[in-house]
Write a protein that holds these residues in place. Structure first.
Motif, short mmCIF file in Angstrom:
data_model
loop_
_atom_site.label_atom_id
_atom_site.label_comp_id
_atom_site.label_asym_id
_atom_site.label_seq_id
_atom_site.Cartn_x
_atom_site.Cartn_y
_atom_site.Cartn_z
N PHE A 33 0.83 -1.21 0.00
CA PHE A 33 0.00 0.00 0.00
C PHE A 33 0.86 1.26 0.00
O PHE A 33 0.52 2.26 -0.62
CB PHE A 33 -0.93 0.02 1.22
N VAL A 34 1.97 1.21 0.74
CA VAL A 34 2.87 2.36 0.80
C VAL A 34 3.43 2.67 -0.59
O VAL A 34 3.63 3.83 -0.95
CB VAL A 34 4.02 2.10 1.80
N ASP A 35 3.64 1.63 -1.40
CA ASP A 35 4.27 1.81 -2.71
C ASP A 35 3.25 2.16 -3.79
O ASP A 35 3.40 1.78 -4.93
CB ASP A 35 5.03 0.53 -3.09
N PRO A 40 6.39 8.35 -7.83
CA PRO A 40 7.15 7.10 -7.95
C PRO A 40 8.41 7.05 -7.09
O PRO A 40 8.70 6.04 -6.47
CB PRO A 40 7.48 7.05 -9.45
N VAL A 41 9.15 8.15 -7.05
CA VAL A 41 10.41 8.15 -6.32
C VAL A 41 10.17 8.07 -4.82
O VAL A 41 10.71 7.21 -4.11
CB VAL A 41 11.25 9.40 -6.67
N LYS A 42 9.32 8.96 -4.31
CA LYS A 42 9.06 9.00 -2.87
C LYS A 42 8.34 7.74 -2.39
O LYS A 42 8.62 7.22 -1.31
CB LYS A 42 8.24 10.24 -2.51
N SER A 43 7.41 7.24 -3.19
CA SER A 43 6.67 6.04 -2.79
C SER A 43 7.58 4.82 -2.75
O SER A 43 7.50 4.02 -1.82
CB SER A 43 5.50 5.79 -3.76
N ALA A 47 8.45 2.72 0.59
CA ALA A 47 8.21 1.28 0.67
C ALA A 47 9.47 0.52 1.02
O ALA A 47 9.45 -0.42 1.82
CB ALA A 47 7.63 0.78 -0.65
N ALA A 48 10.60 0.93 0.43
CA ALA A 48 11.87 0.26 0.72
C ALA A 48 12.26 0.46 2.17
O ALA A 48 12.68 -0.49 2.86
CB ALA A 48 12.96 0.79 -0.20
N GLN A 121 5.58 10.40 4.71
CA GLN A 121 5.57 11.40 3.65
C GLN A 121 5.41 10.77 2.28
O GLN A 121 4.71 11.31 1.41
CB GLN A 121 6.87 12.21 3.70
N GLY A 122 6.04 9.62 2.06
CA GLY A 122 5.98 8.99 0.75
C GLY A 122 4.74 8.17 0.50
O GLY A 122 4.39 7.90 -0.65
#
Length: 204
Positions: A33-35, A40-43, A47-48, A121-122
């Motif tokens: 869900f976080v990703d 794209p970059v922040k998500s 997630a990572a 934030q992401g």
């Protein structure tokens, strides 16, 4: 007829397995869900960080649990509590520290909170809200069960003072860092860090 003691023992053993397996499955779903690709970059970064933090905290928790098993000789809550009662070994304190540290990552207690702001934030706003409320509530309840049912005999000796130190640090630093934020999600992240400290007051 079922033996009530046998049923309670099975449930107690299942509690360890249920807590750990549920936490892992929950972590995988939340990471997906976080990703969500709003940014794209922040998500992807969020997630990572969430995944690596979950893996690291689980490893610490399992290491502490292995020490508990070595000292208690059982996976049953009641048996562990009886077997470690009266023990004051350094290994038991180390096991308690690892267990508290592993759950501390889930609760974003200071100093285990560094992932929180970047992940909040992401992540999409609904996921951020879920992480800040539902996630912390479930982790706090599981934490309370472990501390009271397994380590209850160590309350005044060890974990009472450990939690007090974590609570003071979490409430103080969480609020101080929240004041400095200009991004609303990062502000909510540090606000949730300080609120985790208030939740832990209820456990103590």
């Amino acid at each position: 007829a079922l033996n009530p003691r046998a049923v309670s023992r099975v449930n107690a053993k299942g509690m360890w397995q249920f807590m750990y397996s549920t936490a892992k499955m929950y972590g995988l779903h939340i990471d997906s869900f976080v990703d969500e690709r709003m940014d794209p970059v922040k998500s992807a970064e969020a997630a990572a960080k969430y995944m690596f933090t979950a893996v690291f905290s689980s490893a610490i928790f399992m290491l502490g649990l292995s020490f508990v098993y070595a000292l208690g000789g059982s996976l049953y809550f009641n048996d562990i509590a009886v077997n470690i009662m009266g023990q004051r070994s350094a290994l038991l304190v180390v096991a308690l520290v690892f267990v508290i540290s592993g759950v501390g990552f889930k609760l974003s207690l200071v100093p285990f909170h560094l992932w929180t702001a970047d992940v909040y934030q992401g992540a999409p706003t609904p996921v951020t809200g879920y992480l800040s409320v539902i996630s912390k509530g479930a982790a706090a309840f599981a934490f309370m069960v472990i501390l009271t049912q397994v380590f209850g005999s160590l309350y005044t000796v060890a974990w009472k003072w450990m939690l007090y130190a974590l609570i003071v640090l979490t409430i103080t630093l969480g609020n101080l860092f929240a004041i400095r934020q200009r991004n609303m999600k990062r502000f909510l992240a540090f606000s949730s860090v300080s609120q985790a400290g208030y939740i832990m007051l209820g456990v103590v």
